[in-house]
Design an enzyme around this catalytic site. Structure first.
Site, mmCIF file in Angstrom:
data_model
loop_
_atom_site.group_PDB
_atom_site.id
_atom_site.type_symbol
_atom_site.label_atom_id
_atom_site.label_comp_id
_atom_site.label_asym_id
_atom_site.label_seq_id
_atom_site.Cartn_x
_atom_site.Cartn_y
_atom_site.Cartn_z
ATOM 1 N N SER A 17 -35.480 -28.887 -77.994
ATOM 2 C CA SER A 17 -34.979 -30.213 -77.626
ATOM 3 C C SER A 17 -35.828 -31.370 -78.160
ATOM 4 O O SER A 17 -35.261 -32.368 -78.616
ATOM 5 C CB SER A 17 -34.831 -30.311 -76.110
ATOM 6 N N LYS A 66 -33.711 -25.677 -62.769
ATOM 7 C CA LYS A 66 -32.358 -26.245 -62.764
ATOM 8 C C LYS A 66 -31.727 -26.335 -61.375
ATOM 9 O O LYS A 66 -30.900 -27.208 -61.123
ATOM 10 C CB LYS A 66 -31.429 -25.434 -63.684
ATOM 11 N N ASP A 102 -24.464 -28.494 -69.558
ATOM 12 C CA ASP A 102 -24.381 -27.154 -70.163
ATOM 13 C C ASP A 102 -22.921 -26.700 -70.287
ATOM 14 O O ASP A 102 -22.459 -26.316 -71.362
ATOM 15 C CB ASP A 102 -25.155 -26.132 -69.327
ATOM 16 N N ALA A 131 -25.583 -19.440 -66.439
ATOM 17 C CA ALA A 131 -24.793 -19.992 -67.542
ATOM 18 C C ALA A 131 -23.303 -19.780 -67.295
ATOM 19 O O ALA A 131 -22.479 -20.673 -67.523
ATOM 20 C CB ALA A 131 -25.209 -19.330 -68.859
ATOM 21 N N LYS A 156 -21.789 -11.121 -57.482
ATOM 22 C CA LYS A 156 -22.153 -12.385 -58.141
ATOM 23 C C LYS A 156 -20.924 -13.061 -58.743
ATOM 24 O O LYS A 156 -20.793 -14.283 -58.692
ATOM 25 C CB LYS A 156 -23.183 -12.118 -59.248
ATOM 26 N N GLY A 242 -23.986 -19.417 -80.126
ATOM 27 C CA GLY A 242 -24.582 -20.255 -79.083
ATOM 28 C C GLY A 242 -25.133 -21.599 -79.534
ATOM 29 O O GLY A 242 -25.519 -22.419 -78.700
HETATM 30 P P1 ATR Z 1 -28.521 -17.008 -67.084
HETATM 31 O O1 ATR Z 1 -29.008 -17.888 -65.968
HETATM 32 O O2 ATR Z 1 -29.117 -17.303 -68.422
HETATM 33 O O3 ATR Z 1 -27.041 -16.947 -67.146
HETATM 34 P P2 ATR Z 1 -29.017 -14.667 -65.491
HETATM 35 O O4 ATR Z 1 -28.827 -15.474 -64.271
HETATM 36 O O5 ATR Z 1 -30.191 -13.779 -65.565
HETATM 37 O O6 ATR Z 1 -29.082 -15.570 -66.794
HETATM 38 O O7 ATR Z 1 -27.660 -13.850 -65.712
HETATM 39 C C1 ATR Z 1 -27.557 -12.865 -66.622
HETATM 40 C C2 ATR Z 1 -26.184 -12.179 -66.523
HETATM 41 O O8 ATR Z 1 -26.209 -11.151 -67.477
HETATM 42 C C3 ATR Z 1 -25.884 -11.541 -65.181
HETATM 43 O O9 ATR Z 1 -24.514 -11.645 -64.927
HETATM 44 C C4 ATR Z 1 -26.290 -10.082 -65.400
HETATM 45 O O10 ATR Z 1 -25.546 -9.151 -64.661
HETATM 46 P P3 ATR Z 1 -25.783 -8.917 -63.066
HETATM 47 O O11 ATR Z 1 -25.084 -10.054 -62.383
HETATM 48 O O12 ATR Z 1 -25.160 -7.621 -62.782
HETATM 49 O O13 ATR Z 1 -27.275 -8.933 -62.873
HETATM 50 C C5 ATR Z 1 -25.950 -9.909 -66.856
HETATM 51 N N1 ATR Z 1 -26.790 -8.884 -67.508
HETATM 52 C C6 ATR Z 1 -28.021 -9.060 -68.022
HETATM 53 N N2 ATR Z 1 -28.485 -7.912 -68.564
HETATM 54 C C7 ATR Z 1 -27.517 -6.982 -68.386
HETATM 55 C C8 ATR Z 1 -27.384 -5.605 -68.733
HETATM 56 N N3 ATR Z 1 -28.341 -4.947 -69.386
HETATM 57 N N4 ATR Z 1 -26.237 -4.978 -68.388
HETATM 58 C C9 ATR Z 1 -25.254 -5.621 -67.739
HETATM 59 N N5 ATR Z 1 -25.316 -6.933 -67.387
HETATM 60 C C10 ATR Z 1 -26.429 -7.603 -67.702
#
Ligand code: ATR
Length: 279
Positions: A17, A66, A102, A131, A156, A242
């Site tokens: 940024s 955030k 975002d 996100a 979630k 992205g």
């Molecule tokens: P961000 O805030 O950047 O969106 P995050 O809150 O860590 O990151 O969210 C990551 C997302 O990717 C989540 O939905 C996570 O799934 P869960 O809700 O089941 O935790 C998903 N994710 C990350 N790594 C994963 C993996 N190896 N397999 C399946 N889902 C994954």
């Protein structure tokens, strides 16, 4: 007097940024400077108090602040409040007002790729983290009502669907269920970190049949073309990486601070130059 802007987070050293905004300040001949501030969680409250005291003009907020920032602001815009996360703060005559650019950044970016009216699009969101929540609620706030979620954890995804203040018709699917009916979606978005460097061969779901008009988006920009996007491209989809979301969240923040909607191609060039060495 030179205006001060910045971004707060931890870690923050690798944020793109400062380069992006300082290039714009220079280009638009604005007497302003954008800095990266490393702020730990326990110091957030003091940092905001200090920002107010020195009269910072505006700032971005990134991981891990955030969500925690909300209660420290004087006002939070409606969509950002529903998302429960702020990434942009404007100092409005001493009052700190929070926004979330975002989700809106994603929307502005995807609009350049989608041929249909956005409100008529059927969307599949993969992931249910921060996100995904920003994108889901922002899409719903601009009238996109068909948004399904695929995630590893049902709870979630369901939480996003039920807490959204804007009406949607949404279903939840597990990662393995998702692959069967991809043809009905106009936009498919990966918001998980699956496929991000160094796990570049992984994909969140397998892409079977796609509609020819569909846009497949991945909010990851390292690598610029994930395996998921490569697979989608092979099936004939329009792909979107992205960089767009990152550039437009910055463009919308810049507009809130200065009243100028900056040239996104110029911003993209700065980002691509910076990413050049790492992807
Ligand atoms: P961000 O805030 O950047 O969106 P995050 O809150 O860590 O990151 O969210 C990551 C997302 O990717 C989540 O939905 C996570 O799934 P869960 O809700 O089941 O935790 C998903 N994710 C990350 N790594 C994963 C993996 N190896 N397999 C399946 N889902 C994954």
């Amino acid at each position: 007097m030179e205006k001060i802007y910045g971004v707060i987070g931890s870690p923050i050293a690798h944020s793109m940024s400062p380069e992006m905004h300082n290039d714009l300040f220079q280009y638009y001949k604005l007497n302003a400077r954008y800095h990266a501030f490393h702020v730990e969680q326990e110091n957030l409250k003091d940092a905001i108090k200090g920002f107010k005291a020195i009269g910072i003009s505006g700032f971005n907020v990134t991981i891990p602040h955030k969500v925690a920032i909300l209660e420290l602001l004087d006002e939070v815009e409606e969509v950002a409040a529903n998302i429960g996360a702020v990434n942009t703060v404007v100092n409005d005559k001493g009052k700190l007002v929070g926004y979330n650019t975002d989700g809106q950044g994603f929307i502005t970016s995807i609009k350049t790729k989608v041929k249909k009216e956005l409100a008529d699009c059927r969307v599949l969101l993969i992931g249910a983290g921060g996100a995904a929540r920003a994108i889901f609620i922002s899409l719903a706030s601009v009238g996109v009502s068909n948004i399904d979620i695929v995630n590893r954890t049902a709870k979630k995804a369901e939480e996003i669907i039920t807490s959204c203040n804007y009406t949607t018709v949404s279903s939840f699917y597990t990662l393995s269920e998702a692959k069967y009916d991809l043809e009905k979606y106009d936009i498919i978005i990966n918001t998980t970190s699956i496929g991000m460097h160094p796990n570049i061969d992984e994909t969140p779901i397998s892409i079977t049949q796609l509609s020819k008009e569909s846009v497949v988006s991945d909010i990851i920009y390292n690598p610029l073309k994930t395996s998921f996007l490569k697979e989608a491209e092979k099936k004939g989809a329009i792909i979107d990486n992205g960089i767009g979301m990152f550039v437009f969240q910055g463009a919308l923040a810049f507009e809130k601070w200065t009243g100028i909607f900056p040239d996104p191609l110029r911003m993209e060039k700065v980002v691509r130059t910076r990413l050049g060495g790492t992807t």
